[in-house]
Motif scaffolding. Structure first.
Motif, PDB file in Angstrom:
ATOM      1  N   UNK A 106       0.831  -1.206   0.000  1.00 60.78           N
ATOM      2  CA  UNK A 106       0.000   0.000   0.000  1.00 60.78           C
ATOM      3  C   UNK A 106       0.862   1.252   0.000  1.00 60.78           C
ATOM      4  N   UNK A 107       2.011   1.190   0.663  1.00 60.09           N
ATOM      5  CA  UNK A 107       2.859   2.384   0.715  1.00 60.09           C
ATOM      6  C   UNK A 107       3.342   2.794  -0.677  1.00 60.09           C
ATOM      7  N   UNK A 108       3.448   1.835  -1.616  1.00 59.57           N
ATOM      8  CA  UNK A 108       3.835   2.190  -2.990  1.00 59.57           C
ATOM      9  C   UNK A 108       2.719   2.969  -3.681  1.00 59.57           C
ATOM     10  N   UNK A 109       1.470   2.546  -3.450  1.00 60.87           N
ATOM     11  CA  UNK A 109       0.320   3.278  -3.996  1.00 60.87           C
ATOM     12  C   UNK A 109       0.266   4.671  -3.376  1.00 60.87           C
ATOM     13  N   UNK A 110       0.422   4.728  -2.069  1.00 59.80           N
ATOM     14  CA  UNK A 110       0.360   6.011  -1.361  1.00 59.80           C
ATOM     15  C   UNK A 110       1.462   6.959  -1.819  1.00 59.80           C
ATOM     16  N   UNK A 111       2.640   6.415  -2.058  1.00 59.64           N
ATOM     17  CA  UNK A 111       3.753   7.255  -2.513  1.00 59.64           C
ATOM     18  C   UNK A 111       3.429   7.894  -3.860  1.00 59.64           C
ATOM     19  N   UNK A 112       2.864   7.093  -4.765  1.00 59.64           N
ATOM     20  CA  UNK A 112       2.492   7.630  -6.082  1.00 59.64           C
ATOM     21  C   UNK A 112       1.413   8.697  -5.956  1.00 59.64           C
ATOM     22  N   UNK A 113       0.425   8.457  -5.095  1.00 64.61           N
ATOM     23  CA  UNK A 113      -0.649   9.431  -4.899  1.00 64.61           C
ATOM     24  C   UNK A 113      -0.116  10.701  -4.245  1.00 64.61           C
ATOM     25  N   UNK A 114       0.782  10.525  -3.276  1.00 66.16           N
ATOM     26  CA  UNK A 114       1.372  11.683  -2.598  1.00 66.16           C
ATOM     27  C   UNK A 114       2.130  12.560  -3.589  1.00 66.16           C
ATOM     28  N   UNK A 115       2.828  11.942  -4.527  1.00 71.24           N
ATOM     29  CA  UNK A 115       3.553  12.702  -5.547  1.00 71.24           C
ATOM     30  C   UNK A 115       2.603  13.496  -6.429  1.00 71.24           C
ATOM     31  N   UNK A 116       1.380  13.011  -6.571  1.00 71.38           N
ATOM     32  CA  UNK A 116       0.368  13.732  -7.355  1.00 71.38           C
ATOM     33  C   UNK A 116      -0.276  14.858  -6.550  1.00 71.38           C
ATOM     34  N   UNK A 117       0.035  14.929  -5.254  1.00 74.16           N
ATOM     35  CA  UNK A 117      -0.503  15.995  -4.415  1.00 74.16           C
ATOM     36  C   UNK A 117      -1.706  15.604  -3.593  1.00 74.16           C
ATOM     37  N   UNK A 118      -2.069  14.320  -3.597  1.00 66.77           N
ATOM     38  CA  UNK A 118      -3.247  13.859  -2.867  1.00 66.77           C
ATOM     39  C   UNK A 118      -2.961  13.844  -1.364  1.00 66.77           C
ATOM     40  N   UNK A 119      -3.871  14.410  -0.565  1.00 60.33           N
ATOM     41  CA  UNK A 119      -3.812  14.280   0.892  1.00 60.33           C
ATOM     42  C   UNK A 119      -4.449  12.946   1.240  1.00 60.33           C
ATOM     43  N   UNK A 120      -3.699  12.061   1.874  1.00 69.18           N
ATOM     44  CA  UNK A 120      -4.083  10.654   1.971  1.00 69.18           C
ATOM     45  C   UNK A 120      -5.127  10.346   3.050  1.00 69.18           C
ATOM     46  N   UNK A 121      -5.041  10.988   4.202  1.00 72.33           N
ATOM     47  CA  UNK A 121      -5.939  10.631   5.292  1.00 72.33           C
ATOM     48  C   UNK A 121      -5.377   9.555   6.193  1.00 72.33           C
ATOM     49  N   UNK A 122      -4.045   9.549   6.345  1.00 76.07           N
ATOM     50  CA  UNK A 122      -3.390   8.576   7.225  1.00 76.07           C
ATOM     51  C   UNK A 122      -3.083   9.149   8.600  1.00 76.07           C
ATOM     52  N   UNK A 123      -2.980  10.462   8.679  1.00 73.62           N
ATOM     53  CA  UNK A 123      -2.522  11.138   9.896  1.00 73.62           C
ATOM     54  C   UNK A 123      -3.607  12.079  10.398  1.00 73.62           C
ATOM     55  N   UNK A 124      -3.905  12.068  11.711  1.00 69.38           N
ATOM     56  CA  UNK A 124      -4.939  12.970  12.247  1.00 69.38           C
ATOM     57  C   UNK A 124      -4.649  14.433  12.006  1.00 69.38           C
ATOM     58  N   UNK A 125      -3.373  14.783  11.781  1.00 76.05           N
ATOM     59  CA  UNK A 125      -3.015  16.176  11.558  1.00 76.05           C
ATOM     60  C   UNK A 125      -3.225  16.639  10.120  1.00 76.05           C
ATOM     61  N   UNK A 126      -3.461  15.689   9.225  1.00 75.84           N
ATOM     62  CA  UNK A 126      -3.620  16.058   7.816  1.00 75.84           C
ATOM     63  C   UNK A 126      -4.930  16.814   7.578  1.00 75.84           C
ATOM     64  N   UNK A 127      -4.864  17.825   6.731  1.00 77.38           N
ATOM     65  CA  UNK A 127      -6.038  18.602   6.336  1.00 77.38           C
ATOM     66  C   UNK A 127      -5.986  18.819   4.830  1.00 77.38           C
ATOM     67  N   UNK A 128      -7.137  18.865   4.208  1.00 82.97           N
ATOM     68  CA  UNK A 128      -7.190  19.231   2.798  1.00 82.97           C
ATOM     69  C   UNK A 128      -6.999  20.741   2.705  1.00 82.97           C
ATOM     70  N   UNK A 129      -6.079  21.238   1.903  1.00 83.94           N
ATOM     71  CA  UNK A 129      -5.911  22.691   1.791  1.00 83.94           C
ATOM     72  C   UNK A 129      -7.226  23.378   1.445  1.00 83.94           C
ATOM     73  N   UNK A 130      -7.576  24.383   2.251  1.00 83.24           N
ATOM     74  CA  UNK A 130      -8.801  25.125   2.019  1.00 83.24           C
ATOM     75  C   UNK A 130      -9.998  24.620   2.789  1.00 83.24           C
ATOM     76  N   UNK A 131      -9.852  23.452   3.437  1.00 87.55           N
ATOM     77  CA  UNK A 131     -11.001  22.885   4.155  1.00 87.55           C
ATOM     78  C   UNK A 131     -11.155  23.518   5.531  1.00 87.55           C
TER      79      UNK A 131
END
Length: 455
Positions: free
Chosen positions: A430-455
């Motif tokens: 899964x970390x390989x999928x997440x790495x590719x998505x992260x490179x595209x700028x996707x906020x994954x939702x793995x960390x409680x501190x994560x926020x979508x920019x503008x939300x």
């Protein structure tokens, strides 16, 4: 039976989920075939006239489509606020159709329209390909990995996956049809809304009111009119719509209003229900336009321009996956180690057995686990969009287009990785999928501190 080829990835369904999944897979290096039963690319975003996402559109293919549409003058990707959180990505449906066509062609996705999937090619529990019906007869195509983006879970069901229907068997959110009205005096309509705020749940904008019709394009929004619907009934007006509110949304053209107001209770998997819905929803659109011309200022000289050719199906099958996303997950801003996207789409429930619309904020959003894309008991298949694994309340959020696009982006990336490695999607890191998505700028939702920019 005609042989259409062997691919790395086959995607079934060309709504926003199928478009995003196929482009994402192709961008990740897979040779991809996109198969669609109708002649429309984009599903509800184009043929369904659904021009306002309920949530923030994250980076990736969906965002790229909106940027292209904006460059044509047909979208506004600024972040907007309403009582249920933030959203972005207003657009004109025909401009969206244009940029979808351009994006698919530039990416090199192979496309088959007017091709209805009729069977799954199985080898034990492993999906190998699809059988589909065309005007020239049946066809077959094979792939190393397949994605069901049909919305209805058609391919997953034919492959033997288990699924859920509604909150209870055969009880699902109603079908609808968007429609458009032109030549509306939006200045007069806003004046009516300001004078009758007691009859509205929401109206935007609410300050610094524009003075010209064109200034309301892709901005005006109103929900309500229940008191006037009640008055119309008491006047003897034949209100045939099984709901007590109307949603009005300004389109791109001056004087254009898009309406989400029709409702048909039934099972969209039943061909007779689906047929009745197509007819009854049109009759409801005529009724609503008659009502607006008689009871709401600004509509007196309006014209019913068109009714969406694509039926708005809210709910059918939800595939049972390795994890079922729950209402508690959505309401408590849950995070997951295998999350592939953070969604802030509100809970949006059109009561299956009633007239009400329930909207509920999900705060800063919740992560969507990759496991929700993996149907139990079937290999080489991913699901994306409306049919992912979720309970009825969680589904009322994940069915919204920004969440559908998140799952589709992940499915496309995962399918390409699985095909390239010649392994099952379940066996991917899964970390390989997440790495590719992260490179595209996707906020994954793995960390409680994560926020979508503008939300």
């Amino acid at each position: 039976m005609e042989f259409f080829g062997e691919y790395d990835v086959i995607v079934v369904g060309a709504g926003i989920s199928g478009v995003v999944a196929s482009v994402a897979a192709q961008q990740a290096g897979a040779r991809c075939l996109l198969v669609e039963g109708s002649g429309i690319l984009g599903g509800l975003l184009s043929g369904g006239r659904l021009n306002r996402p309920n949530g923030i559109v994250q980076p990736g293919v969906h965002k790229e489509l909106l940027v292209r549409a904006r460059n044509y003058g047909g979208a506004d990707d600024a972040i907007q606020r309403w009582p249920w959180g933030t959203y972005s990505g207003l657009f004109d449906p025909e401009v969206m159709q244009r940029v979808i066509i351009e994006t698919l062609e530039e990416s090199g996705v192979d496309i088959l329209l007017y091709s209805q999937v009729t069977d799954a090619v199985m080898e034990g529990r492993t999906l190998k390909g699809i059988v589909f019906q065309t005007k020239s007869g049946p066809g077959v195509a094979y792939a190393r990995c397949l994605i069901d983006a049909s919305g209805d879970g058609d391919l997953a069901a034919r492959a033997g996956a288990s699924f859920m229907l509604g909150a209870a068997e055969e009880t699902m959110q109603p079908m609808t049809n968007y429609f458009r009205i032109l030549n509306v005096d939006l200045v007069a309509l806003m004046g009516d809304c300001q004078a009758n705020k007691h009859d509205l749940t929401n109206v935007y904008p609410d300050d610094g009111l524009p003075r010209e019709n064109g200034e309301y394009a892709l901005k005006f929004f109103a929900n309500g009119f229940s008191e006037r619907i009640s008055k119309a009934r008491s006047d003897g007006f034949q209100w045939i719509v099984p709901r007590d509110s109307i949603v009005l949304k300004a389109g791109m053209l001056p004087g254009e209003i898009n309406l989400n107001a029709t409702r048909f209770h039934g099972n969209a998997l039943d061909p007779r229900d689906r047929t009745r819905a197509a007819i009854e929803l049109r009759k409801q659109a005529y009724c609503i336009h008659d009502f607006l011309r008689r009871y709401v200022d600004g509509f007196q000289n309006s014209v019913l321009y068109d009714i969406a050719p694509t039926l708005g199906v809210r709910e059918t099958r939800r595939v049972i996956g390795d994890y079922v996303l729950t209402k508690e997950d959505v309401r408590t801003e849950a995070r997951f180690d295998d999350a592939i996207g953070l969604s802030n789409c509100p809970i949006d429930i059109h009561q299956p057995d009633g007239r009400k619309l329930i909207m509920e904020s999900v705060g800063n959003g919740y992560g969507i686990p990759f496991r929700c894309l993996l149907p139990k008991g079937v290999e080489n298949l991913l699901v994306a969009g409306r049919c992912i694994s979720s309970d009825p309340v969680a589904f009322s959020s994940t069915r919204n287009t920004p969440a559908c696009a998140l799952t589709a982006e992940a499915a496309g990336v995962a399918a390409a990785q699985a095909a390239k490695a010649n392994i099952r999607p379940r066996d991917l890191e899964v970390r390989d999928i997440q790495e590719s998505l992260h490179k595209r700028g996707v906020v994954l939702g793995t960390d409680p501190q994560q926020r979508i920019p503008g939300s």
